[in-house]
Design a protein around this motif. Structure first.
Motif, PDB file in Angstrom:
ATOM      1  N   VAL A 118       0.858  -1.180   0.000  1.00  0.00           N
ATOM      2  CA  VAL A 118       0.000   0.000   0.000  1.00  0.00           C
ATOM      3  C   VAL A 118       0.895   1.232   0.000  1.00  0.00           C
ATOM      4  CG1 VAL A 118      -1.834   1.253   1.198  1.00  0.00           C
ATOM      5  CG2 VAL A 118      -1.750  -1.242   1.331  1.00  0.00           C
ATOM      6  N   ARG A 119       0.720   2.084  -1.042  1.00  0.00           N
ATOM      7  CA  ARG A 119       1.554   3.283  -1.154  1.00  0.00           C
ATOM      8  C   ARG A 119       1.004   4.397  -0.263  1.00  0.00           C
ATOM      9  NH1 ARG A 119       0.510   1.782  -6.102  1.00  0.00           N
ATOM     10  NH2 ARG A 119      -0.923   3.523  -6.341  1.00  0.00           N
ATOM     11  N   ARG A 120       1.861   5.353   0.052  1.00  0.00           N
ATOM     12  CA  ARG A 120       1.443   6.493   0.859  1.00  0.00           C
ATOM     13  C   ARG A 120       0.293   7.236   0.179  1.00  0.00           C
ATOM     14  NH1 ARG A 120       4.148   8.268   5.083  1.00  0.00           N
ATOM     15  NH2 ARG A 120       5.976   7.102   4.410  1.00  0.00           N
ATOM     16  N   GLY A 121      -0.760   7.506   0.930  1.00  0.00           N
ATOM     17  CA  GLY A 121      -1.891   8.248   0.396  1.00  0.00           C
ATOM     18  C   GLY A 121      -2.901   7.393  -0.351  1.00  0.00           C
ATOM     19  N   GLU A 122      -2.604   6.103  -0.467  1.00  0.00           N
ATOM     20  CA  GLU A 122      -3.508   5.224  -1.212  1.00  0.00           C
ATOM     21  C   GLU A 122      -4.668   4.760  -0.324  1.00  0.00           C
ATOM     22  OE1 GLU A 122      -3.058   1.441  -4.300  1.00  0.00           O
ATOM     23  OE2 GLU A 122      -1.703   1.602  -2.608  1.00  0.00           O
ATOM     24  N   VAL A 123      -5.859   4.649  -0.918  1.00  0.00           N
ATOM     25  CA  VAL A 123      -7.004   4.092  -0.201  1.00  0.00           C
ATOM     26  C   VAL A 123      -7.319   2.736  -0.808  1.00  0.00           C
ATOM     27  CG1 VAL A 123      -9.440   4.365   0.385  1.00  0.00           C
ATOM     28  CG2 VAL A 123      -7.933   6.371   0.311  1.00  0.00           C
ATOM     29  N   VAL A 124      -7.131   1.682   0.020  1.00  0.00           N
ATOM     30  CA  VAL A 124      -7.374   0.326  -0.459  1.00  0.00           C
ATOM     31  C   VAL A 124      -8.587  -0.242   0.264  1.00  0.00           C
ATOM     32  CG1 VAL A 124      -6.447  -2.015  -0.609  1.00  0.00           C
ATOM     33  CG2 VAL A 124      -4.933  -0.046  -0.969  1.00  0.00           C
ATOM     34  N   GLU A 153      -9.749  12.226   1.214  1.00  0.00           N
ATOM     35  CA  GLU A 153      -9.453  13.412   0.402  1.00  0.00           C
ATOM     36  C   GLU A 153      -8.257  14.182   0.954  1.00  0.00           C
ATOM     37  OE1 GLU A 153     -13.218  15.339   0.431  1.00  0.00           O
ATOM     38  OE2 GLU A 153     -14.058  13.933  -1.044  1.00  0.00           O
ATOM     39  N   GLU A 154      -8.060  14.085   2.298  1.00  0.00           N
ATOM     40  CA  GLU A 154      -6.906  14.766   2.887  1.00  0.00           C
ATOM     41  C   GLU A 154      -5.609  14.017   2.621  1.00  0.00           C
ATOM     42  OE1 GLU A 154      -7.680  15.391   7.078  1.00  0.00           O
ATOM     43  OE2 GLU A 154      -9.708  16.068   6.594  1.00  0.00           O
ATOM     44  N   GLY A 155      -5.721  12.867   1.988  1.00  0.00           N
ATOM     45  CA  GLY A 155      -4.514  12.136   1.623  1.00  0.00           C
ATOM     46  C   GLY A 155      -4.082  11.083   2.623  1.00  0.00           C
ATOM     47  N   MET A 156      -4.967  10.711   3.546  1.00  0.00           N
ATOM     48  CA  MET A 156      -4.626   9.675   4.516  1.00  0.00           C
ATOM     49  C   MET A 156      -4.514   8.323   3.815  1.00  0.00           C
ATOM     50  SD  MET A 156      -4.087   8.644   7.640  1.00  0.00           S
ATOM     51  CE  MET A 156      -4.581   9.918   8.786  1.00  0.00           C
ATOM     52  N   THR A 157      -3.486   7.559   4.195  1.00  0.00           N
ATOM     53  CA  THR A 157      -3.369   6.192   3.701  1.00  0.00           C
ATOM     54  C   THR A 157      -4.374   5.329   4.456  1.00  0.00           C
ATOM     55  OG1 THR A 157      -1.011   6.626   3.500  1.00  0.00           O
ATOM     56  CG2 THR A 157      -1.727   4.332   3.254  1.00  0.00           C
ATOM     57  N   MET A 158      -5.214   4.633   3.718  1.00  0.00           N
ATOM     58  CA  MET A 158      -6.290   3.894   4.393  1.00  0.00           C
ATOM     59  C   MET A 158      -6.420   2.475   3.862  1.00  0.00           C
ATOM     60  SD  MET A 158      -9.028   7.068   4.436  1.00  0.00           S
ATOM     61  CE  MET A 158     -10.489   6.115   4.703  1.00  0.00           C
TER      62      MET A 158
END
Lengths: 268, 261
Positions: B38-44, B198-203
């Motif tokens: 999982v990359r930084r800022g990615e939402v999986v 949207e704030e760029g949190m990795t989730m």
């Protein structure tokens, strides 16, 4: 029978009252009230018990019980954590301790500590220390089980949430689990405190000076002195002076740390 | 990568790196070799039938479940290494549970400040400032003195999200965050999650909310039988699944009550 439901209920209650009244009357009519009055309600004897029964006996009972309870609580908490430990040997030791001391009469433990420890270690054991230790051991065996059940009743999700925030097992236990378990174990702990209050009467087994008498023993020696049962009534009332407020306090605390999980004065 | 403890040095900024993850409960193998970066800022978003291992997978990421084999690297630190300080590693991961798991002995503010104060050693005032900012973020500023039992499920879950955010995590793990909620309360929680994304949190989100996954996810994983059956963009996995199993699952979830082919 053509009785309505309400009539049947009324009849049932009537029969119960009649039986109760009959029993009371039987006791009241057959008892020797004059003798009872003389034996238990001798005001002169009652007056002679004061202030000793308060400043010595009541005080000693409270001191023995309070000290014993503190030891029991600390030891019980450690034993509970040992029983829940992932280390097998801890579980075994704590389990054996609980089974052993819970199965013995308090009387035997008081004697064993009071006379056994000085023999074994060649020391003189202060009487207060001996009774504190004995009550602590008796109480801890029960408290360990109570606390263990309380800790286990805290949902697993609470622990997982704490751990997922980076809290160590110890912090999780101290700040999350134990405060929640406390609410659950409060009523049984009060019970244990009341039981210890009464068990403190076993201090008489260790021999005593007048200054060290607690309630039960104080009553017994007065009994021999006055040939009256009045001291029993006086010390009996003194026990209730301790135990009834305790029950009341427990109910208050229980309500305060309410069942809905909203401790009103919770300090973080 | 074993033994590496430096943060944020992973190649192409991978925040969560799972390699050949296996997990068994007794003889029941729940995860059968999962590889996931999982990359930084990615939402999986992770979808799949119940019992497919998706919750177990998420719980392996912060070691609430210890994997039977394989490695978990989070932000450059291999947390499956027995020498890894797991409490330190967990601070970088916020976890949100299906059952909220708010601390019932503490009020909302207490829930949000206990970890910053007791783990990070923040002062009370400092922790409360951060807590209030995060409460505002989930729209519950007025509830700071409420106890969990006084809140609706949706409010509890938003507090739980705020609680996880107070530790300033690098990645947020959501374990079916809306599954225990009444349908009318789901929207508020999803809104909070959407704005986090949207704030760029990795989730990493285990969910049954297909619509949410379609809208918010950068990548959707379909898991069944302990393996990743299919993965890719929402358009691909949800819109045009290649695998039979994925199609059957989506048919059951999107059109409950209808017979699947």
């Amino acid at each position: 029978m053509a009785l309505t439901r309400r009539q049947r209920a009324r009849l049932g209650r009537g029969v119960q009252y009649a039986i109760a009244v009959a029993v009371v009357l039987l006791v009241a009519l057959t008892a020797d009230w004059a003798t009872i009055g003389r034996a238990f309600f001798d005001l002169e004897v009652a007056a002679s018990q004061f202030p000793g029964v308060i400043v010595i006996a009541l005080r000693n009972t409270i001191v023995f019980t309070a000290l014993g309870f503190v030891v029991a609580l600390a030891l019980g908490l450690v034993l509970a954590l040992m029983r829940l430990s992932s280390v097998r040997i801890y579980r075994l030791v704590a389990g054996a301790y609980v089974e052993f001391f819970r199965g013995l009469p308090a009387l035997l433990i008081v004697i064993a500590i009071g006379f056994g420890v000085p023999l074994a270690f060649g020391t003189i054991l202060d009487r207060t220390v001996a009774i504190t230790l004995a009550l602590g051991i008796v109480g801890s065996a029960y408290i360990a089980e109570t606390v263990r059940a309380g800790i286990q009743s805290v949902p697993r999700g609470q622990v997982e949430a704490a751990r997922s925030l980076g809290m160590s097992p110890l912090r999780t236990m101290v700040f999350i689990v134990i405060p929640q378990a406390f609410r659950i174990v409060l009523p049984p702990l009060t019970n244990e405190l009341i039981l210890l209050t009464k068990d403190s009467s076993l201090a008489f087994l260790l021999g005593t000076t007048l200054e060290q008498q607690e309630l039960a023993q104080f009553g017994r020696s007065a009994l021999n002195q006055f040939r009256s049962l009045t001291p029993i009534l006086v010390v009996g009332l003194c026990y209730l002076i301790i135990t009834i407020p305790l029950s009341y306090l427990a109910r208050r605390l229980e309500r305060k740390y309410g069942s809905a999980g909203m401790p009103k004065g919770a300090e973080v | 990568m074993s033994g590496s403890t430096a943060r944020g040095t992973g190649t192409d900024d991978v925040v969560v790196d799972l390699t050949d993850l296996h997990k068994s409960f007794g003889s029941n193998e729940v995860l059968r070799g999962i590889d996931l970066r999982v990359r930084r800022g990615e939402v999986v978003c992770i979808i799949g039938p119940s019992g497919s291992g998706k919750s177990t997978l998420l719980r392996c990421v912060n070691l609430l479940e210890v994997p039977s084999s394989g490695t978990v690297v989070v932000d450059g630190a291999e947390i499956t290494d027995p020498d890894c300080e797991i409490d330190d590693a967990r601070r970088t991961m916020g976890m949100v549970f299906q059952q909220f798991n708010l601390f019932t002995n503490l009020d909302v503010l207490g829930n949000l400040t206990i970890a910053p104060r007791r783990v990070l050693g923040r002062s009370r005032a400092e922790a409360e400032t951060t807590a209030r900012a995060n409460l505002a973020r989930v729209g519950l500023s007025e509830k700071e003195h409420a106890f969990p039992a006084q809140l609706s499920g949706g409010q509890q879950q938003r507090v739980a999200i705020a609680r996880a955010l107070t530790m300033e995590p690098t990645v947020m793990l959501f374990d079916e965050p809306t599954s225990a909620l009444d349908p009318e309360l789901v929207g508020d929680v999803l809104d909070v999650m959407r704005s986090l994304a949207e704030e760029g949190m990795t989730m990493l989100v285990v969910t049954h909310e297909i619509q949410f996954a379609r809208e918010v996810a950068d990548r959707v994983l379909f898991i069944d039988g302990g393996v990743i059956v299919e993965q890719g963009t929402p358009e691909k996995v949800i819109g045009a699944p290649e695998q039979e199993r994925t199609r059957n699952f989506l048919a059951r979830v999107l059109h409950p009550g209808q017979k699947t082919a």
